[in-house]
Design a protein around this motif. Structure first.
Motif, PDB file in Angstrom:
ATOM      1  N   GLU A  55       9.753  -2.326   1.008  1.00 34.77           N
ATOM      2  CA  GLU A  55       8.785  -3.377   0.699  1.00 34.77           C
ATOM      3  C   GLU A  55       7.752  -2.809  -0.259  1.00 34.77           C
ATOM      4  OE1 GLU A  55       7.036  -5.137   4.137  1.00 34.77           O
ATOM      5  OE2 GLU A  55       8.966  -5.660   5.020  1.00 34.77           O
ATOM      6  N   PHE A  56       7.067  -3.687  -0.957  1.00 31.84           N
ATOM      7  CA  PHE A  56       6.033  -3.252  -1.893  1.00 31.84           C
ATOM      8  C   PHE A  56       4.847  -4.188  -1.744  1.00 31.84           C
ATOM      9  CE2 PHE A  56       4.249  -2.193  -6.092  1.00 31.84           C
ATOM     10  CZ  PHE A  56       4.343  -0.809  -6.039  1.00 31.84           C
ATOM     11  N   THR A  57       4.102  -4.002  -0.640  1.00 32.39           N
ATOM     12  CA  THR A  57       2.984  -4.886  -0.351  1.00 32.39           C
ATOM     13  C   THR A  57       1.661  -4.158  -0.152  1.00 32.39           C
ATOM     14  OG1 THR A  57       3.506  -4.825   2.008  1.00 32.39           O
ATOM     15  CG2 THR A  57       4.473  -6.629   0.709  1.00 32.39           C
ATOM     16  N   LYS A  58       1.723  -2.799   0.006  1.00 32.65           N
ATOM     17  CA  LYS A  58       0.496  -2.052   0.293  1.00 32.65           C
ATOM     18  C   LYS A  58       0.668  -0.594  -0.142  1.00 32.65           C
ATOM     19  CE  LYS A  58       1.976  -1.069   5.043  1.00 32.65           C
ATOM     20  NZ  LYS A  58       3.364  -1.209   4.695  1.00 32.65           N
ATOM     21  N   GLU A  59      -0.454   0.125  -0.164  1.00 32.89           N
ATOM     22  CA  GLU A  59      -0.422   1.548  -0.490  1.00 32.89           C
ATOM     23  C   GLU A  59       0.598   2.265   0.387  1.00 32.89           C
ATOM     24  OE1 GLU A  59      -4.332   3.247  -0.207  1.00 32.89           O
ATOM     25  OE2 GLU A  59      -5.133   1.953  -1.780  1.00 32.89           O
ATOM     26  N   GLY A  60       1.321   3.188  -0.209  1.00 30.70           N
ATOM     27  CA  GLY A  60       2.348   3.935   0.497  1.00 30.70           C
ATOM     28  C   GLY A  60       3.730   3.328   0.392  1.00 30.70           C
ATOM     29  N   ASP A  61       3.834   2.067  -0.061  1.00 29.94           N
ATOM     30  CA  ASP A  61       5.137   1.409  -0.199  1.00 29.94           C
ATOM     31  C   ASP A  61       5.843   1.869  -1.473  1.00 29.94           C
ATOM     32  OD1 ASP A  61       4.755   0.021   2.145  1.00 29.94           O
ATOM     33  OD2 ASP A  61       4.319  -1.904   1.185  1.00 29.94           O
ATOM     34  N   TRP A  62       7.165   1.701  -1.456  1.00 32.78           N
ATOM     35  CA  TRP A  62       8.020   2.072  -2.581  1.00 32.78           C
ATOM     36  C   TRP A  62       8.803   0.851  -3.060  1.00 32.78           C
ATOM     37  CZ3 TRP A  62       9.721   7.503  -3.491  1.00 32.78           C
ATOM     38  CH2 TRP A  62       9.011   8.420  -2.734  1.00 32.78           C
ATOM     39  N   GLY A  79      -1.111  -5.343 -11.907  1.00 36.36           N
ATOM     40  CA  GLY A  79      -2.494  -4.928 -12.108  1.00 36.36           C
ATOM     41  C   GLY A  79      -2.810  -3.479 -11.795  1.00 36.36           C
ATOM     42  N   PHE A  80      -1.821  -2.592 -11.899  1.00 38.88           N
ATOM     43  CA  PHE A  80      -2.106  -1.175 -11.677  1.00 38.88           C
ATOM     44  C   PHE A  80      -2.958  -0.617 -12.815  1.00 38.88           C
ATOM     45  CE2 PHE A  80       1.226  -1.489  -8.537  1.00 38.88           C
ATOM     46  CZ  PHE A  80       0.782  -0.624  -7.555  1.00 38.88           C
ATOM     47  N   HIS A  81      -3.734   0.395 -12.499  1.00 32.66           N
ATOM     48  CA  HIS A  81      -4.634   1.036 -13.468  1.00 32.66           C
ATOM     49  C   HIS A  81      -4.019   2.313 -14.061  1.00 32.66           C
ATOM     50  CE1 HIS A  81      -8.219   2.667 -15.322  1.00 32.66           C
ATOM     51  NE2 HIS A  81      -8.104   3.751 -14.588  1.00 32.66           N
ATOM     52  N   ARG A  82      -3.253   3.045 -13.261  1.00 31.58           N
ATOM     53  CA  ARG A  82      -2.734   4.342 -13.697  1.00 31.58           C
ATOM     54  C   ARG A  82      -1.369   4.575 -13.064  1.00 31.58           C
ATOM     55  NH1 ARG A  82      -2.521   9.437 -11.614  1.00 31.58           N
ATOM     56  NH2 ARG A  82      -2.821  11.171 -13.055  1.00 31.58           N
ATOM     57  N   ILE A  83      -0.435   5.096 -13.867  1.00 29.33           N
ATOM     58  CA  ILE A  83       0.886   5.475 -13.383  1.00 29.33           C
ATOM     59  C   ILE A  83       1.123   6.923 -13.784  1.00 29.33           C
ATOM     60  CG2 ILE A  83       3.375   5.101 -13.576  1.00 29.33           C
ATOM     61  CD1 ILE A  83       2.776   2.166 -14.179  1.00 29.33           C
ATOM     62  N   ASP A  84       1.626   7.708 -12.826  1.00 24.95           N
ATOM     63  CA  ASP A  84       1.959   9.091 -13.174  1.00 24.95           C
ATOM     64  C   ASP A  84       3.415   9.385 -12.834  1.00 24.95           C
ATOM     65  OD1 ASP A  84       2.201   9.965 -10.455  1.00 24.95           O
ATOM     66  OD2 ASP A  84       0.114  10.569 -10.377  1.00 24.95           O
ATOM     67  N   LEU A 105       0.531   4.591  -4.739  1.00 29.36           N
ATOM     68  CA  LEU A 105      -0.240   5.728  -4.245  1.00 29.36           C
ATOM     69  C   LEU A 105      -1.554   5.277  -3.611  1.00 29.36           C
ATOM     70  CD1 LEU A 105       0.203   8.145  -7.286  1.00 29.36           C
ATOM     71  CD2 LEU A 105       1.452   8.194  -5.114  1.00 29.36           C
ATOM     72  N   PRO A 106      -2.095   6.098  -2.716  1.00 32.63           N
ATOM     73  CA  PRO A 106      -3.425   5.809  -2.179  1.00 32.63           C
ATOM     74  C   PRO A 106      -4.462   5.825  -3.298  1.00 32.63           C
ATOM     75  CG  PRO A 106      -2.334   7.507  -0.891  1.00 32.63           C
ATOM     76  CD  PRO A 106      -1.494   7.270  -2.108  1.00 32.63           C
ATOM     77  N   GLY A 107      -5.449   5.001  -3.191  1.00 33.61           N
ATOM     78  CA  GLY A 107      -6.470   4.906  -4.232  1.00 33.61           C
ATOM     79  C   GLY A 107      -6.232   3.653  -5.051  1.00 33.61           C
ATOM     80  N   ALA A 108      -7.280   3.021  -5.443  1.00 34.86           N
ATOM     81  CA  ALA A 108      -7.181   1.734  -6.133  1.00 34.86           C
ATOM     82  C   ALA A 108      -6.319   1.814  -7.385  1.00 34.86           C
ATOM     83  CB  ALA A 108      -8.579   1.229  -6.487  1.00 34.86           C
ATOM     84  N   GLY A 109      -5.262   1.027  -7.413  1.00 36.74           N
ATOM     85  CA  GLY A 109      -4.478   0.812  -8.626  1.00 36.74           C
ATOM     86  C   GLY A 109      -3.701   1.987  -9.168  1.00 36.74           C
ATOM     87  N   GLN A 110      -3.191   2.859  -8.306  1.00 33.01           N
ATOM     88  CA  GLN A 110      -2.455   4.022  -8.784  1.00 33.01           C
ATOM     89  C   GLN A 110      -1.019   4.012  -8.267  1.00 33.01           C
ATOM     90  OE1 GLN A 110      -4.511   7.711  -9.234  1.00 33.01           O
ATOM     91  NE2 GLN A 110      -6.339   6.856  -8.279  1.00 33.01           N
ATOM     92  N   ALA A 111      -0.111   4.455  -9.120  1.00 37.77           N
ATOM     93  CA  ALA A 111       1.304   4.476  -8.754  1.00 37.77           C
ATOM     94  C   ALA A 111       1.978   5.692  -9.375  1.00 37.77           C
ATOM     95  CB  ALA A 111       1.998   3.198  -9.225  1.00 37.77           C
ATOM     96  N   GLU A 112       3.116   6.030  -8.799  1.00 36.26           N
ATOM     97  CA  GLU A 112       3.950   7.125  -9.312  1.00 36.26           C
ATOM     98  C   GLU A 112       5.317   6.561  -9.643  1.00 36.26           C
ATOM     99  OE1 GLU A 112       5.903  11.339  -7.768  1.00 36.26           O
ATOM    100  OE2 GLU A 112       4.230  10.456  -6.666  1.00 36.26           O
TER     101      GLU A 112
END
Length: 188
Positions: A60-67, A127-132, A89-96
């Motif tokens: 699922e992709f509904t909250k921090e920690g989801d894939w 609406g993500f802010h940063r992707i790493d 990822l934890p923290g506003a608007g961050q993903a890997e």
């Protein structure tokens, strides 16, 4: 976050949810030492592939920690040739972002095209802010993909991973939503 409309299609690819019928193709590349070379884990057994596929299919992709785990296949040739994962990822608007391709999918721009489509989804719709992307410093193929995506090398963490009996250095590439949008503008 809005609902994610799947599948995602590009000029050459379909990015879709995993299905039970993907097991043979999934295990075929996940069981190869060359696939696991730069992963923090060894190649997968059939049982491990079955478990991973089950997790991916039900992610699922509904909250921090989801894939968000997507199978990659060619539009003109059904059958998966790899996978792409977006981790919230934890923290506003961050993903890997991460990818793994089967040998027959490597070296053809498939990972770049799939990653670009998911980055578009992440920045423009979610609406993500940063992707790493975090990778072994020796993984020059994935580093080249990161650069093609407009990601910059943010950090090199020397000997911070210990896996497969040795120390490895981690390269962290990243892109901000503002950098993504600048690359998408007609004047870029």
């Amino acid at each position: 976050m809005p609902d994610i409309e799947l599948p995602i299609t590009t000029e050459r690819l379909v990015l879709r949810r995993f299905e039970a019928g993907d097991l043979e193709a999934f295990h075929a590349y996940q069981s190869l030492p060359e696939t696991a070379r730069f992963l923090l884990r060894p190649e997968l057994t059939l049982t491990q592939s079955m478990a991973a596929l089950g997790r991916y299919a039900n992610s699922e992709f509904t909250k921090e920690g989801d894939w968000l785990c997507l199978a990659i296949e060619r539009r003109e040739q059904p059958g998966m040739v790899g996978e792409l994962v977006l981790k919230w990822l934890p923290g506003a608007g961050q993903a890997e972002l991460g990818w793994i391709l089967a040998p027959e999918g490597r070296g053809q721009g498939i990972a770049t095209e799939a990653a670009e489509a998911v980055m578009r989804l992440a920045f423009e719709e979610l609406g993500f802010h940063r992707i790493d992307a975090k990778l072994d410093l020796l993984n020059t193929a994935s580093a080249a993909i990161c650069r093609r995506l407009g990601m910059r090398l943010e950090a090199t963490l020397v000997d911070n991973w210990h896996y497969k009996g040795q120390w490895a250095s981690e390269a962290i590439y990243a892109i901000l939503d503002s950098e993504w949008r600048a690359r998408q503008s007609p004047t870029a």
